[in-house]
Scaffold this active site. Sequence first.
Site, PDB file in Angstrom:
ATOM      1  CG  ASP A  23     -50.271  18.362 -35.627  1.00 26.94           C
ATOM      2  OD1 ASP A  23     -49.242  17.669 -35.590  1.00 26.94           O
ATOM      3  OD2 ASP A  23     -51.317  17.979 -36.206  1.00 26.94           O
TER       4      ASP A  23
HETATM    5  C1  GLC Z   1     -51.905  14.818 -37.318  1.00 29.37           C
HETATM    6  C2  GLC Z   1     -50.423  14.934 -37.549  1.00 29.37           C
HETATM    7  C3  GLC Z   1     -50.053  15.909 -38.628  1.00 29.37           C
HETATM    8  C4  GLC Z   1     -51.119  15.902 -39.711  1.00 29.37           C
HETATM    9  C5  GLC Z   1     -52.401  16.443 -39.099  1.00 29.37           C
HETATM   10  C6  GLC Z   1     -53.567  16.435 -40.095  1.00 29.37           C
HETATM   11  O1  GLC Z   1     -52.183  14.830 -35.950  1.00 29.37           O
HETATM   12  O2  GLC Z   1     -49.614  15.234 -36.422  1.00 29.37           O
HETATM   13  O3  GLC Z   1     -48.768  15.532 -39.123  1.00 29.37           O
HETATM   14  O4  GLC Z   1     -50.718  16.714 -40.794  1.00 29.37           O
HETATM   15  O5  GLC Z   1     -52.783  15.747 -37.929  1.00 29.37           O
HETATM   16  O6  GLC Z   1     -53.887  15.117 -40.433  1.00 29.37           O
END
Ligand code: GLC
Length: 722
Positions: free
Chosen positions: A268
């Site tokens: 993440d």
């Molecule tokens: C965010 C979220 C995740 C998302 C990623 C890209 O922090 O936790 O669910 O897919 O970043 O946007």
Amino acid sequence: MHRQKDVNPVYRDLSQPVEKRVDDLLARMTIEEKIGQMCQYSGFNEKHEALLRKGRVGSFLNVTGVENTNKVQKIAVEQSRLGIPLIFGLDVIHGYKTIFPIPLGLASTWDPDAVKKAASIAAKEAASEGTHWTFAPMVDIARDPRWGRIAEGAGEDPYLGSVMAKALVEGFQGANLSHLDTVVACPKHYVAYGGAEGGRDYNTVDVSERVLREVYLPPFKAAVVDGGAGTVMSAFNDLNGIPASANRYTLTNILREEWGFEGFVVSDWNAVGELMSHGIAGTPAEAAKEAVEAGVDMDMCGDIYQKTLDQLVREGKVSEETVDEAVRRILRIKFKLGLFDNPFISPERAGEVILCKEHLDAALELARKSIVLLKNEGNLLPLKTNLDSIAVIGPLADDHEAPLGPWACLGDLENVVTVLEGVKAKVSSNTKVLYAKGCEIEGTGTEGFEEAAEKAKAAEVAIVVVGENRDMSGEAASRSSLDLPGVQEELVKTVLDTGTPVVEVLMNGRPLSISWSAEHVPAILEAWFPGIQAGYAVADVVFGEYNPGGKLPVTFPRTVGQVPIYYNHKNTGRPPSSERFTSRYLDLPYTPLFPFGHGLSYTQFEYSNLRIEPASMKVDGAIKISLDVKNVGDRKGDEVVQLYLRDVVASVTRPVQELKGFKRVTFEPGEKKTVTFTVSSRDLAFVGRDLKWIVEPGTFKVMIGSSSQDIRLTGSFEVEPS
Ligand code: GLC
């Protein structure tokens, strides 16, 4: 040394098997180019372009549109040494431009085929504009509605969550990843992110191995093993002392060695860098080593791998084999997506599919199916369309933003049909529609109450649309209260006090403790954030064109003080009762406001004739459970028939009930159908005292119901020793 550029290298030969193409390409790559594949950045700028020309970027997220993706892809493919195409990722959570209900609403349909269709439409639209990869489905089980991200998943139950996870992955990925209308899925956030203490996002998670395996892992296993997901996203949270993005046990031992996952893991957003904040890495290099050796193949927006991995390899602190394995996994998906063979997007496709009528109709169908009728005292609903006057009141009655939910991808507010617009489109030309906002979603202002009361007094019925704004759900949106924000409950009271009958429509991303409304308001609909067709769907249900059949995928607490409260709880040594010395509260009933699986209909269903055949099974056998359901009302309607089991005595305490089957069935008035479930040992297994999955002989109670509490038929069967 890496081979020189030859005219038609194996990796460019699409007649060659993927593994041979991967091996050939890997052998040509420098360590910098290898690490480049492990790096993802958001958006595209000069710094990114410079890296890209050196072959040091594997993926971008948030680069969208045919023109943009083709422009950036052209640099990768034509101006870097090996021309390795990029994979473009995006949060296509519940729609790309045609926005469907939020995932919690999709789960409320209890209709995996419909949900799969929504995902396939989202994939088609996203792929038509150059997106290859969606950071979805979010499959985190959530038992704490204070957590804003409960909106993004399928609720509290591992079985329902697993069914939805598989359906969504299959919808996104289709039959073949190389097809133009598909995107590779990315079940997230691996793992147990929903177990955050206090329901506070990003907070510590500490759960037993048994809870990890029986509650949080099953939907990921369904997504990866049953659904074939090509990627997985590792989570932010600390998990039993080892952050999920540095947890080799979950990322490698379970995900790869136990489940055989061959795709790649992306972290993440900067979860690799955050290992320093967690305190298990003192430097970026230590963070990179922890993550890559645990099994995180790609660093999302952390720039940690880019800055440290080459030196770690040169110093021998991270083996090149570890890097090669990560790169192999990434390249494998790129080959399977067909990116080497078709790296560019033709501009025509987008115009054919985006927001087309078929997609809008599907969005309406899903929104209708997602609506849950919580209460309908005196059959106030459905309303007549030829009323003389109707009031539509509330801060969400004419709101174009909230219906899109917290992850609206490229959905446009202008495409949203509000409840007010839906009602106006539905009622007769003679019906006077009166509107008053009444108040804001947040804040203390009640100056709009007077107008709301006047409009309500002048109407035969008042539809009051209250709830949350979409920023109160999703990431970093935990609430300490589950009450209606602001003065909305007072607005409902004000309208009810006029004596005009009230239909309360909730638009929200989590269970709300609407105890006052549940007691005083005659009709209540849970609409969640229903997507761009919100107003049409709500109007179809309110005026009876569509008979609601949705069911709650989460328990509604009476108050936040009950949290965590979920249906598949243990019995304890002193199960709650009216007796004092039992597991109860002094100041509140221990039961939920609305139970898991709850949802009413405008018609009624009778359950009868339960058959359990055979009456006993061997541990590796199967049981067929059948029953008859009849629509005894005068309206067509859907019923979600739910099968719950209880392992009455086992070597480990077992939940008082567990969902093990469900079917959403449509009935014409008077129609009777037989509904059948097959139960196998997979449904009876649990994590035993030695932490291994087992099925034990003994008695299993069967409960068939219209909700987890509205049990209509019971029975039992025996599992015999093998
Ligand atoms: C965010 C979220 C995740 C998302 C990623 C890209 O922090 O936790 O669910 O897919 O970043 O946007």
